[in-house]
Design a protein around this motif. Structure first.
Motif, PDB file in Angstrom:
ATOM      1  N   GLY A  17       0.813  -1.210   0.000  1.00 15.22           N
ATOM      2  CA  GLY A  17       0.000   0.000   0.000  1.00 15.22           C
ATOM      3  C   GLY A  17       0.843   1.254   0.000  1.00 15.22           C
ATOM      4  N   LEU A  18       1.940   1.225   0.771  1.00 14.11           N
ATOM      5  CA  LEU A  18       2.849   2.368   0.813  1.00 14.11           C
ATOM      6  C   LEU A  18       3.506   2.583  -0.549  1.00 14.11           C
ATOM      7  N   SER A  19       3.880   1.503  -1.200  1.00 15.93           N
ATOM      8  CA  SER A  19       4.477   1.593  -2.538  1.00 15.93           C
ATOM      9  C   SER A  19       3.485   2.197  -3.524  1.00 15.93           C
ATOM     10  N   ASP A  20       2.225   1.777  -3.439  1.00 11.61           N
ATOM     11  CA  ASP A  20       1.185   2.323  -4.328  1.00 11.61           C
ATOM     12  C   ASP A  20       0.977   3.811  -4.058  1.00 11.61           C
ATOM     13  N   PHE A  21       1.027   4.192  -2.784  1.00  6.17           N
ATOM     14  CA  PHE A  21       0.861   5.594  -2.400  1.00  6.17           C
ATOM     15  C   PHE A  21       1.952   6.463  -3.018  1.00  6.17           C
ATOM     16  N   PHE A  22       3.202   6.034  -2.884  1.00  6.23           N
ATOM     17  CA  PHE A  22       4.309   6.807  -3.447  1.00  6.23           C
ATOM     18  C   PHE A  22       4.352   6.720  -4.969  1.00  6.23           C
ATOM     19  N   ARG A  23       3.896   5.613  -5.516  1.00 10.18           N
ATOM     20  CA  ARG A  23       3.823   5.512  -6.978  1.00 10.18           C
ATOM     21  C   ARG A  23       2.843   6.563  -7.518  1.00 10.18           C
ATOM     22  N   GLY A  24       1.742   6.747  -6.817  1.00 12.01           N
ATOM     23  CA  GLY A  24       0.777   7.775  -7.214  1.00 12.01           C
ATOM     24  C   GLY A  24       1.354   9.171  -7.087  1.00 12.01           C
ATOM     25  N   ILE A  25       2.071   9.419  -6.003  1.00 12.22           N
ATOM     26  CA  ILE A  25       2.694  10.728  -5.792  1.00 12.22           C
ATOM     27  C   ILE A  25       3.676  11.049  -6.911  1.00 12.22           C
TER      28      ILE A  25
END
Length: 232
Positions: A17-25
């Protein structure tokens, strides 16, 4: 029940989830940088537009004012807007920045702009990685960098009247240090926001993109003032 498996599964989901969050950023940040770059280049290549823009100084300041309004709207009003409005404001800000950034193609050679961009990307990437992975609390450093940011802003206003090349050099050097520090701090802060679990992910993704976009753009400007090759 296999509790070790459950804990491992939960941790894996959190990391994903954290990876997806930063990928979006970083997706939004990259989109913003791309818009800024394309707009600034196209305007710089259109001589009548450039001439009009820089012979009407009031218009130039209006554009800067609109950029400031966009940042303030996102910083203080993001929770009041629907997510799509925040995204539109961010993209509009990126385009406005592209308009005002078109001057760099008139001052510096295209080759040096490209070289400094890659230096910026490498430096930004290293500090972003350090901020993401470090276990040291960077809050005190971040607060110190913010104080330094306000100091160089005041110094730039003063130098607007003094036109001191020596002072501009000092501002540029300090600016590089400050924005590298803020990059690491902001990465850690965004990570902590995600781990807290109390946020609107879509809105925070845009806000995170704006934060890192500003770090990158300002770092680029400071490095360009230090290493950019001016046109004859």
């Amino acid at each position: 029940m296999n509790y070790n498996y459950d804990i491992t599964s939960v941790r894996g989901q959190a990391v994903e989830g954290l990876s997806d969050f930063f990928r979006g950023i970083f997706t939004w940040m990259t989109l913003g940088l791309a818009i800024t770059g394309v707009v600034s280049y196209l305007i710089a290549m259109d001589k009548p537009v450039v001439q009009y823009l820089y012979t009407h100084i009031l218009l130039f300041y209006v554009l800067i004012g609109l950029q400031l309004v966009a940042v303030l709207l996102l910083s203080f009003g993001i929770n009041k807007f629907p997510a799509y409005i925040s995204e539109i404001i961010f993209l509009s800000y990126s385009a406005l920045t592209g308009i005002t950034f078109s001057f760099i193609f008139l001052v510096y050679t295209s080759q040096s702009i490209g070289e400094v961009f890659f230096i910026t990307a490498a430096s930004f990437g290293i500090l972003a990685f350090l901020g993401y992975t470090t276990k040291r609390d960077l809050t005190k450093m971040g607060n110190f960098m913010m104080v330094g940011l306000f100091a160089i802003m005041i110094a730039m206003v003063v130098n607007f009247f003094l036109h001191s090349s020596a002072l501009m050099y000092v501002i540029s050097v300090l600016g590089v240090v400050i924005f590298l520090g803020l990059t690491a701090y902001d990465m850690q802060k965004l990570k902590q926001i995600y781990l807290s679990g109390s946020f609107d992910e879509r809105k925070e993704t845009v806000m995170g993109a704006l934060t890192l976009y500003l770090d990158f753009i300002n770092l680029f400007l400071m490095l360009l003032m230090l290493f950019g090759q001016r046109r004859d």
